[in-house]
Design a protein around this motif. Structure first.
Motif, PDB file in Angstrom:
ATOM      1  N   ARG A   1     -25.545  12.084  17.146  1.00 25.65           N
ATOM      2  CA  ARG A   1     -25.353  12.740  15.857  1.00 25.65           C
ATOM      3  C   ARG A   1     -26.651  12.834  15.046  1.00 25.65           C
ATOM      4  NH1 ARG A   1     -20.141   9.753  13.209  1.00 25.65           N
ATOM      5  NH2 ARG A   1     -18.613  10.272  14.796  1.00 25.65           N
ATOM      6  N   LEU A   2     -27.620  12.000  15.378  1.00 26.53           N
ATOM      7  CA  LEU A   2     -28.856  11.927  14.599  1.00 26.53           C
ATOM      8  C   LEU A   2     -29.768  13.108  14.880  1.00 26.53           C
ATOM      9  CD1 LEU A   2     -29.680   8.138  15.163  1.00 26.53           C
ATOM     10  CD2 LEU A   2     -28.561   9.169  13.176  1.00 26.53           C
ATOM     11  N   ASP A   3     -30.748  13.308  13.983  1.00 30.94           N
ATOM     12  CA  ASP A   3     -31.790  14.305  14.226  1.00 30.94           C
ATOM     13  C   ASP A   3     -32.509  13.928  15.516  1.00 30.94           C
ATOM     14  OD1 ASP A   3     -31.201  15.500  11.816  1.00 30.94           O
ATOM     15  OD2 ASP A   3     -32.718  14.345  10.714  1.00 30.94           O
ATOM     16  N   PRO A   4     -33.037  14.905  16.258  1.00 32.45           N
ATOM     17  CA  PRO A   4     -33.684  14.599  17.541  1.00 32.45           C
ATOM     18  C   PRO A   4     -34.781  13.535  17.456  1.00 32.45           C
ATOM     19  CG  PRO A   4     -33.401  16.957  17.309  1.00 32.45           C
ATOM     20  CD  PRO A   4     -32.982  16.345  16.010  1.00 32.45           C
ATOM     21  N   GLU A   5     -35.604  13.586  16.395  1.00 31.77           N
ATOM     22  CA  GLU A   5     -36.685  12.609  16.270  1.00 31.77           C
ATOM     23  C   GLU A   5     -36.133  11.205  16.026  1.00 31.77           C
ATOM     24  OE1 GLU A   5     -36.536  15.326  14.135  1.00 31.77           O
ATOM     25  OE2 GLU A   5     -37.897  16.628  15.244  1.00 31.77           O
ATOM     26  N   MET A   6     -35.119  11.116  15.168  1.00 32.32           N
ATOM     27  CA  MET A   6     -34.517   9.820  14.871  1.00 32.32           C
ATOM     28  C   MET A   6     -33.731   9.299  16.068  1.00 32.32           C
ATOM     29  SD  MET A   6     -35.691   9.074  11.998  1.00 32.32           S
ATOM     30  CE  MET A   6     -34.771   7.651  11.481  1.00 32.32           C
ATOM     31  N   ARG A   7     -33.154  10.209  16.835  1.00 33.67           N
ATOM     32  CA  ARG A   7     -32.415   9.793  18.018  1.00 33.67           C
ATOM     33  C   ARG A   7     -33.354   9.154  19.034  1.00 33.67           C
ATOM     34  NH1 ARG A   7     -28.942  13.452  22.338  1.00 33.67           N
ATOM     35  NH2 ARG A   7     -28.424  11.693  23.674  1.00 33.67           N
ATOM     36  N   VAL A   8     -34.513   9.759  19.241  1.00 39.26           N
ATOM     37  CA  VAL A   8     -35.481   9.197  20.192  1.00 39.26           C
ATOM     38  C   VAL A   8     -35.922   7.814  19.727  1.00 39.26           C
ATOM     39  CG1 VAL A   8     -37.823   9.463  21.102  1.00 39.26           C
ATOM     40  CG2 VAL A   8     -36.286  11.423  21.042  1.00 39.26           C
TER      41      VAL A   8
ATOM     42  N   ILE B   1     -38.837 -10.356  11.135  1.00 39.77           N
ATOM     43  CA  ILE B   1     -39.298  -9.634   9.951  1.00 39.77           C
ATOM     44  C   ILE B   1     -40.416  -8.677  10.335  1.00 39.77           C
ATOM     45  CG2 ILE B   1     -40.483  -9.901   7.726  1.00 39.77           C
ATOM     46  CD1 ILE B   1     -38.744 -12.412   7.300  1.00 39.77           C
ATOM     47  N   GLY B   2     -41.292  -9.110  11.248  1.00 36.42           N
ATOM     48  CA  GLY B   2     -42.351  -8.229  11.751  1.00 36.42           C
ATOM     49  C   GLY B   2     -41.778  -7.011  12.449  1.00 36.42           C
ATOM     50  N   GLN B   3     -40.749  -7.213  13.259  1.00 35.68           N
ATOM     51  CA  GLN B   3     -40.099  -6.098  13.948  1.00 35.68           C
ATOM     52  C   GLN B   3     -39.455  -5.149  12.951  1.00 35.68           C
ATOM     53  OE1 GLN B   3     -37.484  -8.365  16.575  1.00 35.68           O
ATOM     54  NE2 GLN B   3     -38.487  -7.396  18.319  1.00 35.68           N
ATOM     55  N   LEU B   4     -38.830  -5.704  11.937  1.00 39.61           N
ATOM     56  CA  LEU B   4     -38.200  -4.894  10.907  1.00 39.61           C
ATOM     57  C   LEU B   4     -39.238  -4.055  10.168  1.00 39.61           C
ATOM     58  CD1 LEU B   4     -35.466  -4.321   9.558  1.00 39.61           C
ATOM     59  CD2 LEU B   4     -35.970  -6.179   7.967  1.00 39.61           C
ATOM     60  N   PHE B   5     -40.390  -4.666   9.882  1.00 34.90           N
ATOM     61  CA  PHE B   5     -41.472  -3.950   9.212  1.00 34.90           C
ATOM     62  C   PHE B   5     -41.993  -2.814  10.093  1.00 34.90           C
ATOM     63  CE2 PHE B   5     -45.991  -3.465   8.053  1.00 34.90           C
ATOM     64  CZ  PHE B   5     -45.831  -3.081   6.733  1.00 34.90           C
ATOM     65  N   GLU B   6     -42.164  -3.084  11.395  1.00 30.56           N
ATOM     66  CA  GLU B   6     -42.616  -2.041  12.326  1.00 30.56           C
ATOM     67  C   GLU B   6     -41.619  -0.893  12.386  1.00 30.56           C
ATOM     68  OE1 GLU B   6     -43.391  -3.788  16.138  1.00 30.56           O
ATOM     69  OE2 GLU B   6     -44.946  -5.111  15.336  1.00 30.56           O
TER      70      GLU B   6
ATOM     71  N   GLN C   1     -41.955   1.165   9.252  1.00 34.24           N
ATOM     72  CA  GLN C   1     -43.143   2.021   9.317  1.00 34.24           C
ATOM     73  C   GLN C   1     -42.902   3.223  10.220  1.00 34.24           C
ATOM     74  OE1 GLN C   1     -46.175  -0.842  10.464  1.00 34.24           O
ATOM     75  NE2 GLN C   1     -47.118  -0.625   8.445  1.00 34.24           N
ATOM     76  N   ALA C   2     -42.257   2.999  11.356  1.00 29.78           N
ATOM     77  CA  ALA C   2     -41.978   4.103  12.286  1.00 29.78           C
ATOM     78  C   ALA C   2     -41.074   5.135  11.631  1.00 29.78           C
ATOM     79  CB  ALA C   2     -41.336   3.565  13.563  1.00 29.78           C
ATOM     80  N   ILE C   3     -40.081   4.687  10.886  1.00 32.29           N
ATOM     81  CA  ILE C   3     -39.175   5.616  10.209  1.00 32.29           C
ATOM     82  C   ILE C   3     -39.917   6.388   9.129  1.00 32.29           C
ATOM     83  CG2 ILE C   3     -37.163   5.749   8.684  1.00 32.29           C
ATOM     84  CD1 ILE C   3     -36.000   3.397  10.317  1.00 32.29           C
ATOM     85  N   ARG C   4     -40.748   5.686   8.357  1.00 27.57           N
ATOM     86  CA  ARG C   4     -41.526   6.368   7.313  1.00 27.57           C
ATOM     87  C   ARG C   4     -42.499   7.370   7.911  1.00 27.57           C
ATOM     88  NH1 ARG C   4     -42.795   1.656   2.872  1.00 27.57           N
ATOM     89  NH2 ARG C   4     -40.712   1.644   1.994  1.00 27.57           N
ATOM     90  N   ASN C   5     -43.165   6.992   9.010  1.00 21.44           N
ATOM     91  CA  ASN C   5     -44.091   7.915   9.671  1.00 21.44           C
ATOM     92  C   ASN C   5     -43.368   9.143  10.189  1.00 21.44           C
ATOM     93  OD1 ASN C   5     -46.238   6.206   9.143  1.00 21.44           O
ATOM     94  ND2 ASN C   5     -46.227   5.290  11.176  1.00 21.44           N
ATOM     95  N   GLU C   6     -42.169   8.941  10.679  1.00 15.54           N
ATOM     96  CA  GLU C   6     -41.358  10.055  11.170  1.00 15.54           C
ATOM     97  C   GLU C   6     -41.011  11.001  10.021  1.00 15.54           C
ATOM     98  OE1 GLU C   6     -40.198  12.089  14.240  1.00 15.54           O
ATOM     99  OE2 GLU C   6     -40.780  10.015  14.556  1.00 15.54           O
ATOM    100  N   GLY C   7     -40.663  10.420   8.876  1.00 19.76           N
ATOM    101  CA  GLY C   7     -40.337  11.220   7.704  1.00 19.76           C
ATOM    102  C   GLY C   7     -41.539  11.981   7.177  1.00 19.76           C
ATOM    103  N   GLN C   8     -42.701  11.351   7.209  1.00 20.42           N
ATOM    104  CA  GLN C   8     -43.922  12.015   6.763  1.00 20.42           C
ATOM    105  C   GLN C   8     -44.315  13.123   7.723  1.00 20.42           C
ATOM    106  OE1 GLN C   8     -46.764   8.867   6.375  1.00 20.42           O
ATOM    107  NE2 GLN C   8     -45.904   8.132   4.434  1.00 20.42           N
TER     108      GLN C   8
END
Length: 132
Positions: A43-50, A109-114, A117-124
Motif C-alpha cells: 500500500r505504501l509509496d514505491p520508495e517507502m515500500r523499498v 536508539i542508533g537504529q531508530l535514528f538511522e 534519517q533515511a525517511i527524512r532523506n527520502e522525503g527530501q
C-alpha cells in the motif's frame, strides 16, 4: 526463532508483560507475520515500500536465531502491532511511546535514528524532484 507452539499463542498479559494492548493478542508465527507485513507494504509509496521491505527483512534476519522467549514475544508483538496500524491506516503522525523509548538500548536508539534519517532523506528527495 524456534518456539514452542504455546509461546506463539501467548499474549503479553499471560507472560507478565505490561502492554498497551487493550485486549489479548494471539501472535502470528514469524513467517506468517513477515509475509503479512510485506503484503501490507504494498500500500505504501514505491520508495517507502523499498525502505520498509529492506528494513523488515534485515530485522527478521537478525532475529532469526534469537532464543530468549521474552525477546521473541516482544519482537513479534511489536511487529504485529505495526502491521495492524498499517492495515488500519492510522499510523501517520503516530509518536513513539516514551516508555518504549526509555527501554531501548543505545544500539536500538542508533537504529531508530538511522531509520529516521533515511525517511527524512527520502522525503527530501521527493521534494527535490518536484522542484526540477
Amino acid at each position: 526463532m524456534r518456539l514452542a507452539h504455546r509461546l506463539l499463542m501467548a499474549t503479553p498479559a499471560s507472560i507478565g508483560s505490561k502492554s498497551s494492548l487493550s485486549e489479548a493478542l494471539a501472535l502470528l508465527p514469524p513467517l506468517q507475520l513477515y509475509r503479512r507485513i510485506l503484503r501490507v507494504h504494498r500500500r505504501l509509496d514505491p520508495e517507502m515500500r523499498v525502505l520498509g521491505d529492506s528494513y523488515v527483512k534485515k530485522e527478521f534476519r537478525a532475529h532469526r536465531t534469537a532464543e530468549n522467549p521474552l525477546h521473541i514475544i516482544g519482537f513479534l508483538t511489536e511487529w504485529q502491532l505495526y502491521a495492524q496500524k498499517l492495515e488500519g491506516d492510522n499510523w501517520t503522525g503516530d509518536k513513539l511511546d516514551e516508555a518504549k523509548l526509555n527501554k531501548m538500548s543505545d544500539q536500538q536508539i542508533g537504529q531508530l535514528f538511522e531509520l529516521m534519517q533515511a525517511i527524512r532523506n527520502e522525503g527530501q528527495g521527493e521534494g527535490d524532484g518536484e522542484k526540477q
